[in-house]
Write a protein that holds these residues in place. Structure first.
Motif: not given
Lengths: 74, 230
Positions: A46-74
């Motif tokens: 249960v604890c691992l699942l919660i941890l993976f859920g949170l990490i996955g959430y942070v990971f997705r935000i990270d990916r989205k931010l990277s995309k936005l950073e790329k867009q604003s660079k162009d």
């Protein structure tokens, strides 16, 4: 004299009991049952699942931010 | 995703913290019993807070030296995550204390929570909350950055008397106070069992890396939003 023996016996039995309970209290109570019947793994999963859920959430935000950073660079 | 190796390290360390933290052998102690495992979670929160506040202080001083607006964004983001970790540490500590400090001698949680260590920690967190109130009260960006950078140095300096020195001077139930055996207000490194250390140090590192990861996300959002200003 007849009454002395039962009294002595009671005293002895009492002493044994006191020593026995003291010995039992020597060992702090731990969740050994939970470990022996494997329920602790449920907690871990249960604890691992919660941890993976949170990490996955942070990971997705990270990916989205990277995309936005790329867009604003162009 | 850039510079992702330490993010992977954070994930691996946290998985190890939870698996090892629940399954590995711990010392058998009275009163604490199985709750000694909270060491990997509650204490790591405070360690992470201290590290993030220290990083925030470094960026505040960097701002004061260079007047570079980026450093102000870094300092406020690190202070924000640090405060959050401190709140988590306080909340987890309150739960832990309510099960280990309250004995059968007619105490209640409210008497237990009047502890020098807890009051000090509360004051320290409030000082950092005031940092954000102060940030919000300025319209001028340069003035805000300069004043709050100075305030941040003060806030970091206040951490030491409130959570390290005063609990050491007066009696406290918290491990490390004069009432307990060790002399360190948080925990004595010579006291920790080597079995606990096996998980505790990776746990501190893992939680800190997660804190830094979240902070970098906040910084990058802020940098994107204020691109026109920088």
């Amino acid at each position: 004299m007849k009454k002395l023996f039962p009294a002595l016996f009671l005293l002895l039995a009492n002493l044994v009991l006191v020593v026995a309970t003291a010995a039992a209290q020597d060992k702090p109570e731990m969740a050994d049952v939970m470990r022996s019947n494997g329920k602790i793994y449920v907690v871990v999963v249960v604890c691992l699942l919660i941890l993976f859920g949170l990490i996955g959430y942070v990971f997705r935000i990270d990916r989205k931010l990277s995309k936005l950073e790329k867009q604003s660079k162009d | 995703m850039h510079k992702s190796w330490w993010k992977i390290a954070a994930v691996i360390l946290l998985v190890y913290t939870i698996v090892g933290g629940f399954l590995m052998d711990v010392p058998r102690l009275f009163i604490l019993n199985e709750s000694i495992r909270n060491l990997y979670f509650h204490v790591s929160m405070w360690f992470t807070m201290m590290i993030l506040f220290a990083v925030s202080l470094v960026y505040s001083i960097k701002y004061l030296r260079s007047q570079n607006h980026k450093h102000d964004i870094y300092a406020s983001a690190y202070a924000g995550t640090g405060t959050f970790m401190g709140l988590l540490g306080y909340a987890t500590g309150a739960i832990w204390a309510s099960y280990t400090w309250v004995t059968d001698q007619g105490q209640s949680l409210s008497t237990i929570l009047k502890e020098p260590k807890l009051l000090g920690a509360g004051i320290a967190i409030l000082i950092y909350c005031a940092y954000f109130v102060l940030r919000g009260s300025f319209n001028d960006i340069d003035k805000r950055a300069r004043v709050t950078a100075v305030y941040n140095v003060f806030a970091f300096a206040m951490l030491f008397p409130t959570i390290w020195i005063i609990p050491r001077l007066v009696g406290s139930l918290h491990p490390g106070a004069p009432g307990s055996e060790s002399g360190n207000p948080a925990l004595n490194f010579n006291d920790i069992d080597s079995r606990l250390r096996m998980v505790f140090y990776p746990a501190v590192l893992g939680w800190t890396l997660l804190g830094v990861w979240i902070t970098t996300l906040k910084i990058r959002t802020k940098l994107l939003a204020e691109k026109s200003l920088l």
